[in-house]
Design an enzyme around this catalytic site. Sequence first.
Site, short mmCIF file in Angstrom:
data_model
loop_
_atom_site.label_atom_id
_atom_site.label_comp_id
_atom_site.label_asym_id
_atom_site.label_seq_id
_atom_site.Cartn_x
_atom_site.Cartn_y
_atom_site.Cartn_z
N GLU A 65 0.84 -1.20 0.00
CA GLU A 65 0.00 0.00 0.00
C GLU A 65 0.88 1.24 0.00
O GLU A 65 1.95 1.25 0.61
CB GLU A 65 -0.82 0.02 1.30
CG GLU A 65 -2.15 -0.66 1.23
CD GLU A 65 -3.27 0.31 0.91
OE1 GLU A 65 -3.03 1.29 0.17
OE2 GLU A 65 -4.37 0.08 1.39
N ASP A 66 0.39 2.32 -0.62
CA ASP A 66 1.10 3.60 -0.53
C ASP A 66 0.99 4.19 0.87
O ASP A 66 1.96 4.56 1.49
CB ASP A 66 0.57 4.59 -1.58
CG ASP A 66 -0.95 4.72 -1.57
OD1 ASP A 66 -1.64 4.03 -0.78
OD2 ASP A 66 -1.48 5.53 -2.37
N ASP B 204 -4.39 5.42 6.02
CA ASP B 204 -4.90 6.62 6.69
C ASP B 204 -5.94 6.18 7.73
O ASP B 204 -5.60 5.86 8.86
CB ASP B 204 -5.49 7.54 5.62
CG ASP B 204 -5.98 8.86 6.17
OD1 ASP B 204 -5.77 9.13 7.36
OD2 ASP B 204 -6.59 9.65 5.41
N PHE C 119 -2.76 15.80 4.39
CA PHE C 119 -2.80 15.25 3.03
C PHE C 119 -1.43 15.41 2.36
O PHE C 119 -0.86 16.51 2.37
CB PHE C 119 -3.87 15.97 2.22
CG PHE C 119 -4.18 15.31 0.91
CD1 PHE C 119 -4.99 14.18 0.86
CD2 PHE C 119 -3.65 15.79 -0.28
CE1 PHE C 119 -5.27 13.56 -0.34
CE2 PHE C 119 -3.93 15.18 -1.49
CZ PHE C 119 -4.74 14.07 -1.52
N ARG D 224 1.88 12.51 -8.86
CA ARG D 224 2.33 11.13 -8.60
C ARG D 224 3.80 10.97 -8.97
O ARG D 224 4.51 10.13 -8.43
CB ARG D 224 1.52 10.12 -9.42
CG ARG D 224 0.07 10.00 -9.00
CD ARG D 224 -0.55 8.78 -9.66
NE ARG D 224 -2.00 8.80 -9.66
CZ ARG D 224 -2.76 8.40 -8.65
NH1 ARG D 224 -2.20 7.96 -7.54
NH2 ARG D 224 -4.07 8.45 -8.73
P1 5GP Z 1 -7.71 4.78 4.07
O1 5GP Z 1 -8.73 3.81 3.55
O2 5GP Z 1 -6.65 4.14 4.95
O3 5GP Z 1 -8.37 5.96 4.75
O4 5GP Z 1 -7.00 5.42 2.83
C1 5GP Z 1 -6.18 4.70 2.02
C2 5GP Z 1 -6.08 5.32 0.64
O5 5GP Z 1 -6.48 6.69 0.63
C3 5GP Z 1 -4.66 5.29 0.16
O6 5GP Z 1 -4.37 4.11 -0.51
C4 5GP Z 1 -4.58 6.53 -0.72
O7 5GP Z 1 -4.98 6.19 -2.03
C5 5GP Z 1 -5.60 7.47 -0.13
N1 5GP Z 1 -4.94 8.46 0.77
C6 5GP Z 1 -4.96 8.48 2.11
N2 5GP Z 1 -4.26 9.54 2.60
C7 5GP Z 1 -3.79 10.18 1.52
C8 5GP Z 1 -2.95 11.36 1.35
O8 5GP Z 1 -2.50 12.02 2.28
N3 5GP Z 1 -2.67 11.71 0.06
C9 5GP Z 1 -3.14 11.03 -1.01
N4 5GP Z 1 -2.78 11.47 -2.22
N5 5GP Z 1 -3.90 9.91 -0.90
C10 5GP Z 1 -4.22 9.50 0.36
#
Ligand code: 5GP
Length: 190
Positions: free
Chosen positions: A112-113, A116, A165, A178
């Site tokens: 995963e990138d 959050d 973010f 990206r």
């Molecule tokens: P989660 O489901 O954990 O809230 O979010 C996961 C996904 O949300 C990540 O795979 C990513 O695509 C997106 N995401 C969460 N935080 C960020 C952020 O700070 N920047 C960006 N560009 N994408 C985020």
Amino acid sequence: MTTPHSQPLIPAPPLPSHRLSVLISEEEIQKRIEELSQELAADFRDKDPVVICVLKGAFIFVADLTRRMNFPVTTEFIRVSSYGNNVVTSGEVKLELDLANSVSNRHVILVEDIVDTGLTLQYLRANLQARNPASVKVCALLHKPENNVKLSTIDYLGFRIPGKFVVGYGLDYQGYYRNLPYIAQIQDLQ
Ligand code: 5GP
């Protein structure tokens, strides 16, 4: 003025030009990836693992990480979305592109990138577990612990960051940024 098909010409939207501040430099990222690849080698060298790249955000991380994995590994891709064009999660995870091959009896490294809220990871874990893998471990480049409502387990983590973010190194804002080799915050958004 009109096009040959008599459509009115609409001016293209301006390209984004936000003020960015670097949070994690290219050098720091590459150094941490080298360390992660060594941890992965110790745990997976003889296990013929499959790396699952979570599109789109993990594509650069996976490219750099797997090129440092000097043992047999295959690569799969899956795409989920929860953010759309927003900077906060919609709370709903959608599978947009599925794996091309079975992961049954395989040792999975889910890459995963960023984690959050943890919703995406929770969804992906459940989805993959249903396919009878030998094991599932999670490798994430970034984690925002303060937003984490799902208490996700991340087995291999690059960096903990504040709950702001971020863009760059695979992560986008409205499709842009990206391609930055570092992780940055957008000043105008914080
Ligand atoms: P989660 O489901 O954990 O809230 O979010 C996961 C996904 O949300 C990540 O795979 C990513 O695509 C997106 N995401 C969460 N935080 C960020 C952020 O700070 N920047 C960006 N560009 N994408 C985020």
